[in-house]
Design an enzyme around this catalytic site. Structure first.
Site, PDB file in Angstrom:
ATOM      1  N   ARG A  54      58.994  -5.782  52.617  1.00 48.60           N
ATOM      2  CA  ARG A  54      57.768  -5.351  51.932  1.00 48.60           C
ATOM      3  C   ARG A  54      57.296  -4.006  52.479  1.00 48.60           C
ATOM      4  NH1 ARG A  54      52.963  -7.260  53.292  1.00 48.60           N
ATOM      5  NH2 ARG A  54      53.759  -9.266  54.005  1.00 48.60           N
ATOM      6  N   TYR A  85      48.402   6.301  27.779  1.00 48.37           N
ATOM      7  CA  TYR A  85      49.239   5.112  27.599  1.00 48.37           C
ATOM      8  C   TYR A  85      48.323   3.874  27.583  1.00 48.37           C
ATOM      9  CZ  TYR A  85      52.123   1.185  28.977  1.00 48.37           C
ATOM     10  OH  TYR A  85      52.699  -0.052  29.039  1.00 48.37           O
ATOM     11  N   ASP A 143      50.337  11.693  35.387  1.00 49.18           N
ATOM     12  CA  ASP A 143      51.428  10.817  34.966  1.00 49.18           C
ATOM     13  C   ASP A 143      52.475  11.720  34.313  1.00 49.18           C
ATOM     14  OD1 ASP A 143      53.162   9.144  33.586  1.00 49.18           O
ATOM     15  OD2 ASP A 143      51.603   7.711  33.030  1.00 49.18           O
ATOM     16  N   LYS A 182      61.458   4.575  32.721  1.00 51.44           N
ATOM     17  CA  LYS A 182      61.769   5.408  31.552  1.00 51.44           C
ATOM     18  C   LYS A 182      62.902   6.388  31.886  1.00 51.44           C
ATOM     19  CE  LYS A 182      58.025   3.302  30.141  1.00 51.44           C
ATOM     20  NZ  LYS A 182      58.112   1.974  29.585  1.00 51.44           N
TER      21      LYS A 182
HETATM   22  C1  LIG Z   1      53.295   7.240  30.173  1.00 49.05           C
HETATM   23  C2  LIG Z   1      53.463   5.895  30.799  1.00 49.05           C
HETATM   24  N1  LIG Z   1      52.924   5.688  32.019  1.00 49.05           N
HETATM   25  C3  LIG Z   1      53.058   4.490  32.641  1.00 49.05           C
HETATM   26  C4  LIG Z   1      53.732   3.445  32.046  1.00 49.05           C
HETATM   27  C5  LIG Z   1      53.848   2.126  32.759  1.00 49.05           C
HETATM   28  O1  LIG Z   1      55.119   1.983  33.295  1.00 49.05           O
HETATM   29  P1  LIG Z   1      55.823   0.554  33.600  1.00 49.05           P
HETATM   30  O2  LIG Z   1      56.066  -0.104  32.290  1.00 49.05           O
HETATM   31  O3  LIG Z   1      57.049   0.927  34.360  1.00 49.05           O
HETATM   32  O4  LIG Z   1      54.851  -0.224  34.437  1.00 49.05           O
HETATM   33  C6  LIG Z   1      54.311   3.628  30.787  1.00 49.05           C
HETATM   34  C7  LIG Z   1      55.038   2.512  30.135  1.00 49.05           C
HETATM   35  O5  LIG Z   1      55.322   2.532  28.953  1.00 49.05           O
HETATM   36  C8  LIG Z   1      54.169   4.895  30.144  1.00 49.05           C
HETATM   37  O6  LIG Z   1      54.688   5.118  28.926  1.00 49.05           O
END
Ligand SMILES: Cc1ncc(COP(=O)(O)O)c(C=O)c1O
Length: 383
Positions: free
Chosen positions: A50, A103, A174, A199
């Site tokens: 962890r 998102y 992000d 992604k």
């Molecule tokens: C722009 C963006 N940020 C964060 C996330 C969250 O990522 P995760 O699904 O790996 O938790 C996503 C998921 O679709 C996303 O498109």
């Protein structure tokens, strides 16, 4: 390509080119002082999964290197990374200024977890810098997406970070859609950058992971929380994410090229009322995109299909190659329907305000041959 690779072993003879997966949850020590030195961070090593793990550490170093950061922390998913980053930057309740076109999962985190804990979320149109400036007064954190989801606006990170710095507001970006290949937000003034490595970094739709990178102190604060809460990334997903990262640059070049080709083709297609791609001729985001994303705007785009949900369903059922899947960033072309996927928690009115209509389709353009992608959309829409 080689970021995060351990090179020190080579002088001793041989070392594996691909890293082994270390699945050990715990390491054995026969010397208490050794353990103590590792636990205090005075010596490199691992003692409990962890806290740290070899594969996770390699991924952290690699993403940090690509983003030009001092340090990185890998977490169980993009959402875990985002949560840890927010709490590292704003440990006490404050106002968080965020892009309206966020998102959906991030929106849910702000509204359903952080607001009840005393944080206040203030949503702004990220293209309206005057509105951003006004919102920043008295705020503690600004949260932006380099390329917004789903309509692919582009945040002027440089201008926003400058305004934030003048007001003592921290900046979290992000960078999932752009990746460090197309944009390095720390160089534009961000304090922390996070990715859903699920992604593009992973790139093959076969793992869940998140990474946050930035200055050592902030990352230590995020890491301490990750250890306390157990938002830990497992070794196999860390290994897969690092393997994906090795081809990120070539994949992004192809995604970027293909997305613009598809956007241009769709912009003259009957039945398509609007195409959202920041570098498309006439896009309101073109000037800022050329500055923030000088190597191209990546593989994401969206379009509005006349005929709403029924027309979208018809198109999906005709696809030969593209597939409806609620994620993005993989090598295959996929589409998402924000109304029932990423933006399902918004009311119809909120979606309409953002420009997300019942005909809006988001496309994660893959790395297949561009002609094949275009042909698949053309035949599916013509139906
Ligand atoms: C722009 C963006 N940020 C964060 C996330 C969250 O990522 P995760 O699904 O790996 O938790 C996503 C998921 O679709 C996303 O498109």
């Amino acid at each position: 390509m080689h970021a995060g690779r351990e090179t020190t072993g080579r002088s001793r003879g041989s070392s594996p080119l691909a890293p082994p997966i270390s699945t050990a949850a715990v390491h054995v020590y026969d010397d208490l002082d050794d353990y103590d030195a590792v636990a205090r961070g005075e010596r490199r090593g691992h003692y409990y999964g962890r806290n740290s793990n070899e594969n996770r550490e390699m991924l952290e170093r690699a993403v940090a290197e690509l983003e030009g950061a001092e340090a990185g922390l890998a977490a169980a998913s993009g959402m875990a990374a985002l949560y840890l980053a927010i709490l590292a930057l704003a440990p006490k309740p404050t106002t968080i200024v965020a892009t309206r076109e966020l998102y959906g999962g991030t929106m849910n985190l702000l509204r359903q977890d952080l607001e009840p804990a005393g944080y206040e979320a203030h949503f702004v149109d990220i293209g309206d810098l005057d509105a951003v400036r006004r919102a920043l007064d008295g705020a503690g954190l600004v949260l932006i997406e380099t390329i917004t989801n789903p309509l692919c606006g582009v945040a002027d990170i440089e201008a926003i970070a400058r305004m934030a710095r003048d007001r003592g507001v921290r900046v979290l970006v992000d960078n999932t859609f752009a990746t460090p290949i197309l944009c390095r937000p720390l160089e534009l003034g961000a304090d922390l950058v996070m990715h859903s490595a699920t992604k593009y970094i992973g790139g093959h739709s076969d793992l869940l992971a998140g990474v946050v990178v930035g200055g050592s102190e902030l990352i230590s604060a995020a890491r301490a929380r990750s250890v306390r809460t157990g938002a830990t990334l497992g070794p196999f997903d860390a290994w897969l994410a690092l393997r994906g990262l090795r081809t990120l640059e070539v994949r992004m070049a192809r995604h970027t090229e293909n997305a613009l080709i598809l956007a241009r083709a769709l912009s003259t297609t009957q039945g398509v009322s609007k195409v959202h791609h920041p570098l498309l001729e006439g896009s309101p985001w073109a000037a800022v995109a050329r500055r923030i994303l000088p190597q191209g705007a990546g593989g994401m785009m969206a379009f509005d299909l006349e005929g709403g949900r029924a027309a979208v369903q018809r198109m999906i059922s005709r696809f030969q190659m593209a597939a409806f899947a609620a994620s993005l960033g993989g090598v295959e072309t996929t589409i998402s329907y924000p109304e029932i996927t990423s933006h399902r928690s918004l009311s119809p009115g909120e979606r309409a305000d953002l420009g997300v209509t019942p005909g809006t389709v988001r496309v994660s353009v893959g790395i297949e041959a561009a002609d094949d992608i275009v042909a698949d959309f053309m035949q599916a829409i013509a139906s």
